[in-house]
Scaffold this motif. Structure first.
Motif: not given
Length: 284
Positions: A57-73
């Motif tokens: 889980l710790k590896q999966v939650v790491r993202t380089r694009y938090p804003a883009l991940q939020f927007l696409r979600s």
């Protein structure tokens, strides 16, 4: 069975699962509303994804694009919400046909926002798909319903989601993207659903479980399909959803698409297949 055949089978299985989810939403929405059905879709996915990725889980939650991940979600959640709303108001086949405009909208969006070439043939494919959509909804006619605009809005939102996924896809683990779509949808819908909650009966609870399972299994099958086969090779099989929708609409809701719905659907699918063919084979 070859790897390519497995990928095709997984792709068709994913589209089949999504069609089951859509038909189940159409059956459930009149009794509990669209929002609880939408919540069941995302909460179920989030639960299953958590179980699968918990060891890392710790590896999966790491993202380089938090804003883009939020927007696409948010875009994916909006697409699902618009489509589920449309399903509750118009025939299943019509909704599926209008949603199927998204491949050509993605082509247009890629040209506008990602700098991809947009030649005469691509423009022609986009125009034909839009004409097909207008034939299905027939604005100005007696059969037109404003509710038909919901699946088109869903297609637009999904196209935005797909373009952002393409933007982050090369740098993100696919499970990271799947985790955030489930997380954002579940959190936002959990905040909203208490205000529109209608307690389902046992049959309704069963339908909500089916929505959750079908949506999540379909998403997992889609991921596996794209991990085993090229996207260009798999793209045409997404139009199998039109056939599944027609079958479920007839069997469960006594919906028989008329000539113009079938004709418009063929135009949309034909335009999408033409754009796919031009992009992936003629240029080789």
């Amino acid at each position: 069975m070859s790897l390519q055949s497995r990928a095709i089978l997984l792709m068709i299985s994913a589209i089949f699962c999504f069609s089951v989810m859509d038909a189940t939403v159409k059956a459930l929405a009149p009794s509990v509303g669209v929002l609880p059905a939408l919540w069941a879709r995302y909460a179920g996915q989030m639960l299953l994804v958590l179980v699968i990725v918990m060891p890392r889980l710790k590896q999966v939650v790491r993202t380089r694009y938090p804003a883009l991940q939020f927007l696409r979600s948010v875009l994916l959640m909006s697409a699902t919400a618009f489509f589920f709303t449309g399903l509750s108001k118009i025939p299943l086949t019509d909704a599926a046909a209008l949603m199927s405009t998204n491949p050509v909208l993605i082509t247009l969006g890629a040209a506008l926002f990602l700098g991809e070439a947009l030649g005469v043939r691509r423009i022609a494919g986009i125009a034909v798909a839009m004409i097909g959509a207008m034939i299905v909804i027939r604005p100005g006619s007696d059969v037109f319903s404003p509710a038909a605009l919901y699946p088109l809005a869903a297609a637009c939102c999904y196209s935005g989601y797909a373009l952002l996924t393409r933007r982050v896809g090369a740098d993100e683990d696919v499970w990271t993207s799947l985790f955030y779509t489930g997380l954002v949808g579940t959190v936002l819908l959990s905040l909203a659903v208490p205000f529109q909650w209608q307690s389902p009966d046992l049959f309704g609870i069963g339908l909500m479980i089916i929505i959750s399972l079908a949506g999540t299994i379909g998403q997992l099958a889609l991921i596996q399909a794209f991990s085993k086969g090229e996207a260009a090779m798999l793209a045409p099989f997404s139009y199998s959803g039109l056939a599944f929708a027609a079958v479920w609409g007839f069997v469960f809701f006594s919906e028989i698409p008329d000539f113009w719905t079938i004709f418009g659907s063929v135009m949309i699918a034909g335009a999408g297949l033409y754009v796919w063919y031009r992009e992936n084979y003629r240029k080789r």
